[in-house]
Write a protein that holds these residues in place. Structure first.
Motif, PDB file in Angstrom:
ATOM      1  N   ALA A  97       0.828  -1.212   0.000  1.00  0.00           N
ATOM      2  CA  ALA A  97       0.000   0.000   0.000  1.00  0.00           C
ATOM      3  C   ALA A  97       0.860   1.259   0.000  1.00  0.00           C
ATOM      4  CB  ALA A  97      -0.928  -0.007   1.215  1.00  0.00           C
ATOM      5  N   ALA A  98       1.962   1.244   0.747  1.00  0.00           N
ATOM      6  CA  ALA A  98       2.846   2.416   0.779  1.00  0.00           C
ATOM      7  C   ALA A  98       3.370   2.730  -0.616  1.00  0.00           C
ATOM      8  CB  ALA A  98       4.002   2.179   1.746  1.00  0.00           C
ATOM      9  N   LEU A  99       3.662   1.706  -1.403  1.00  0.00           N
ATOM     10  CA  LEU A  99       4.139   1.929  -2.772  1.00  0.00           C
ATOM     11  C   LEU A  99       3.000   2.363  -3.686  1.00  0.00           C
ATOM     12  CD1 LEU A  99       6.583  -1.094  -3.137  1.00  0.00           C
ATOM     13  CD2 LEU A  99       7.138   1.290  -2.631  1.00  0.00           C
ATOM     14  N   GLN A 100       1.836   1.781  -3.516  1.00  0.00           N
ATOM     15  CA  GLN A 100       0.701   2.101  -4.388  1.00  0.00           C
ATOM     16  C   GLN A 100       0.237   3.547  -4.241  1.00  0.00           C
ATOM     17  OE1 GLN A 100      -1.834  -1.311  -3.197  1.00  0.00           O
ATOM     18  NE2 GLN A 100      -2.110  -1.590  -5.399  1.00  0.00           N
ATOM     19  N   VAL A 101       0.339   4.121  -3.054  1.00  0.00           N
ATOM     20  CA  VAL A 101      -0.160   5.476  -2.841  1.00  0.00           C
ATOM     21  C   VAL A 101       0.899   6.554  -3.064  1.00  0.00           C
ATOM     22  CG1 VAL A 101      -1.984   4.723  -1.277  1.00  0.00           C
ATOM     23  CG2 VAL A 101       0.218   5.458  -0.330  1.00  0.00           C
ATOM     24  N   ALA A 102       2.125   6.172  -3.360  1.00  0.00           N
ATOM     25  CA  ALA A 102       3.153   7.172  -3.659  1.00  0.00           C
ATOM     26  C   ALA A 102       2.785   7.857  -4.974  1.00  0.00           C
ATOM     27  CB  ALA A 102       4.531   6.521  -3.762  1.00  0.00           C
ATOM     28  N   PRO A 103       2.600   9.173  -4.963  1.00  0.00           N
ATOM     29  CA  PRO A 103       2.088   9.856  -6.154  1.00  0.00           C
ATOM     30  C   PRO A 103       2.997   9.782  -7.381  1.00  0.00           C
ATOM     31  CG  PRO A 103       2.647  11.427  -4.422  1.00  0.00           C
ATOM     32  CD  PRO A 103       2.819  10.068  -3.848  1.00  0.00           C
ATOM     33  N   SER A 104       4.286   9.629  -7.201  1.00  0.00           N
ATOM     34  CA  SER A 104       5.191   9.646  -8.357  1.00  0.00           C
ATOM     35  C   SER A 104       5.544   8.257  -8.882  1.00  0.00           C
ATOM     36  CB  SER A 104       6.479  10.403  -7.997  1.00  0.00           C
ATOM     37  OG  SER A 104       7.137   9.735  -6.945  1.00  0.00           O
ATOM     38  N   LEU A 105       4.976   7.204  -8.289  1.00  0.00           N
ATOM     39  CA  LEU A 105       5.295   5.844  -8.716  1.00  0.00           C
ATOM     40  C   LEU A 105       4.136   5.231  -9.492  1.00  0.00           C
ATOM     41  CD1 LEU A 105       6.899   4.395  -5.446  1.00  0.00           C
ATOM     42  CD2 LEU A 105       8.079   5.337  -7.438  1.00  0.00           C
ATOM     43  N   ASN A 106       4.464   4.555 -10.595  1.00  0.00           N
ATOM     44  CA  ASN A 106       3.485   3.770 -11.349  1.00  0.00           C
ATOM     45  C   ASN A 106       3.598   2.334 -10.874  1.00  0.00           C
ATOM     46  OD1 ASN A 106       2.665   5.940 -13.033  1.00  0.00           O
ATOM     47  ND2 ASN A 106       4.516   5.644 -14.237  1.00  0.00           N
ATOM     48  N   VAL A 107       2.542   1.836 -10.270  1.00  0.00           N
ATOM     49  CA  VAL A 107       2.588   0.509  -9.652  1.00  0.00           C
ATOM     50  C   VAL A 107       1.523  -0.391 -10.263  1.00  0.00           C
ATOM     51  CG1 VAL A 107       2.371  -0.769  -7.481  1.00  0.00           C
ATOM     52  CG2 VAL A 107       3.400   1.505  -7.477  1.00  0.00           C
ATOM     53  N   THR A 108       1.932  -1.627 -10.574  1.00  0.00           N
ATOM     54  CA  THR A 108       1.014  -2.656 -11.054  1.00  0.00           C
ATOM     55  C   THR A 108       1.214  -3.905 -10.209  1.00  0.00           C
ATOM     56  OG1 THR A 108       1.104  -1.840 -13.317  1.00  0.00           O
ATOM     57  CG2 THR A 108       0.395  -4.108 -13.026  1.00  0.00           C
ATOM     58  N   LEU A 109       0.101  -4.512  -9.819  1.00  0.00           N
ATOM     59  CA  LEU A 109       0.150  -5.795  -9.124  1.00  0.00           C
ATOM     60  C   LEU A 109      -0.121  -6.889 -10.135  1.00  0.00           C
ATOM     61  CD1 LEU A 109      -1.982  -5.018  -5.948  1.00  0.00           C
ATOM     62  CD2 LEU A 109       0.493  -5.041  -6.137  1.00  0.00           C
ATOM     63  N   LEU A 110       0.719  -7.911 -10.127  1.00  0.00           N
ATOM     64  CA  LEU A 110       0.501  -9.064 -11.003  1.00  0.00           C
ATOM     65  C   LEU A 110       0.336 -10.304 -10.142  1.00  0.00           C
ATOM     66  CD1 LEU A 110       2.835  -7.455 -13.161  1.00  0.00           C
ATOM     67  CD2 LEU A 110       1.717  -9.258 -14.381  1.00  0.00           C
ATOM     68  N   ASP A 111      -0.824 -10.948 -10.265  1.00  0.00           N
ATOM     69  CA  ASP A 111      -1.012 -12.188  -9.518  1.00  0.00           C
ATOM     70  C   ASP A 111      -0.438 -13.352 -10.316  1.00  0.00           C
ATOM     71  OD1 ASP A 111      -2.936 -12.980 -11.417  1.00  0.00           O
ATOM     72  OD2 ASP A 111      -4.580 -12.192 -10.216  1.00  0.00           O
ATOM     73  N   ALA A 112      -0.407 -14.508  -9.697  1.00  0.00           N
ATOM     74  CA  ALA A 112       0.209 -15.686 -10.323  1.00  0.00           C
ATOM     75  C   ALA A 112      -0.465 -16.052 -11.643  1.00  0.00           C
ATOM     76  CB  ALA A 112       0.166 -16.864  -9.355  1.00  0.00           C
ATOM     77  N   THR A 113      -1.780 -15.892 -11.725  1.00  0.00           N
ATOM     78  CA  THR A 113      -2.502 -16.220 -12.953  1.00  0.00           C
ATOM     79  C   THR A 113      -2.085 -15.315 -14.103  1.00  0.00           C
ATOM     80  OG1 THR A 113      -4.375 -16.932 -11.596  1.00  0.00           O
ATOM     81  CG2 THR A 113      -4.814 -16.550 -13.928  1.00  0.00           C
ATOM     82  N   GLN A 114      -1.981 -14.013 -13.830  1.00  0.00           N
ATOM     83  CA  GLN A 114      -1.549 -13.067 -14.859  1.00  0.00           C
ATOM     84  C   GLN A 114      -0.126 -13.361 -15.312  1.00  0.00           C
ATOM     85  OE1 GLN A 114      -2.408  -9.651 -12.341  1.00  0.00           O
ATOM     86  NE2 GLN A 114      -3.626  -8.794 -14.008  1.00  0.00           N
ATOM     87  N   GLN A 115       0.741 -13.649 -14.346  1.00  0.00           N
ATOM     88  CA  GLN A 115       2.137 -13.940 -14.686  1.00  0.00           C
ATOM     89  C   GLN A 115       2.217 -15.154 -15.600  1.00  0.00           C
ATOM     90  OE1 GLN A 115       5.145 -13.995 -11.615  1.00  0.00           O
ATOM     91  NE2 GLN A 115       3.920 -12.636 -10.353  1.00  0.00           N
ATOM     92  N   LYS A 116       1.511 -16.215 -15.245  1.00  0.00           N
ATOM     93  CA  LYS A 116       1.554 -17.440 -16.053  1.00  0.00           C
ATOM     94  C   LYS A 116       1.023 -17.195 -17.458  1.00  0.00           C
ATOM     95  CE  LYS A 116       1.271 -20.745 -12.286  1.00  0.00           C
ATOM     96  NZ  LYS A 116       0.448 -21.750 -11.607  1.00  0.00           N
ATOM     97  N   ALA A 117      -0.058 -16.439 -17.556  1.00  0.00           N
ATOM     98  CA  ALA A 117      -0.635 -16.153 -18.876  1.00  0.00           C
ATOM     99  C   ALA A 117       0.340 -15.341 -19.729  1.00  0.00           C
ATOM    100  CB  ALA A 117      -1.956 -15.399 -18.723  1.00  0.00           C
TER     101      ALA A 117
END
Length: 144
Positions: free
Chosen positions: A87-107
């Motif tokens: 959450a600390a990384l996601q709310v940093a205004p100057s950072l572009n953050v994406t979460l990738l779950d295991a399903t997305q990674q495998k695909a």
């Protein structure tokens, strides 16, 4: 494009930089392989953790942070500290953050297989999940 792959483990963010340029990827040198948050229960420590990532992104001209998402419940659920760091990384205004779950990674990796074995990257073994999430992010962007 430079992507910082992140694996959150306990109070640590294990990182790996991956640069893609004209269909070729590079592993840029980085001053750190992990960034630690001393105590995620203290706001000051979380702010320091966040500022450290902002500075890292500025110094290395990182375009995207790709975090390996953890399960919220079940046998392999992530711990509370990891979610605070995320959450600390996601709310940093100057950072572009994406979460990738295991399903997305495998695909993503199914369509764009890793061109070399991880052992040939000369990264530390504990950086493999961070490397894989960075590569999966780029593969999902169809950058190759």
């Amino acid at each position: 494009m430079i992507v910082c792959g992140i694996e959150l483990s306990g109070n640590d963010a294990i990182i790996c930089l991956l640069k893609q340029d004209d269909g070729i990827f590079y592993l840029p040198e980085c001053r750190s392989t992990r960034i630690q948050c001393a105590n995620p229960d203290r706001a000051e420590d979380l702010q320091y953790f966040q500022k450290t990532f902002v500075k890292l992104a500025e110094d290395y001209k990182i375009d995207q942070l790709a975090i390996r998402a953890r399960q919220k419940k079940g046998k392999f659920a992530g711990g509370a500290n990891g979610f605070k760091l995320e959450a600390a990384l996601q709310v940093a205004p100057s950072l572009n953050v994406t979460l990738l779950d295991a399903t997305q990674q495998k695909a993503n990796l199914k369509n764009y297989a890793l061109p070399i074995a991880f052992s040939e990257t000369k990264l530390k073994k504990f950086q493999e999940p961070a490397f894989m999430v960075a590569f999966a992010y780029l593969a999902g962007q169809h950058q190759w």
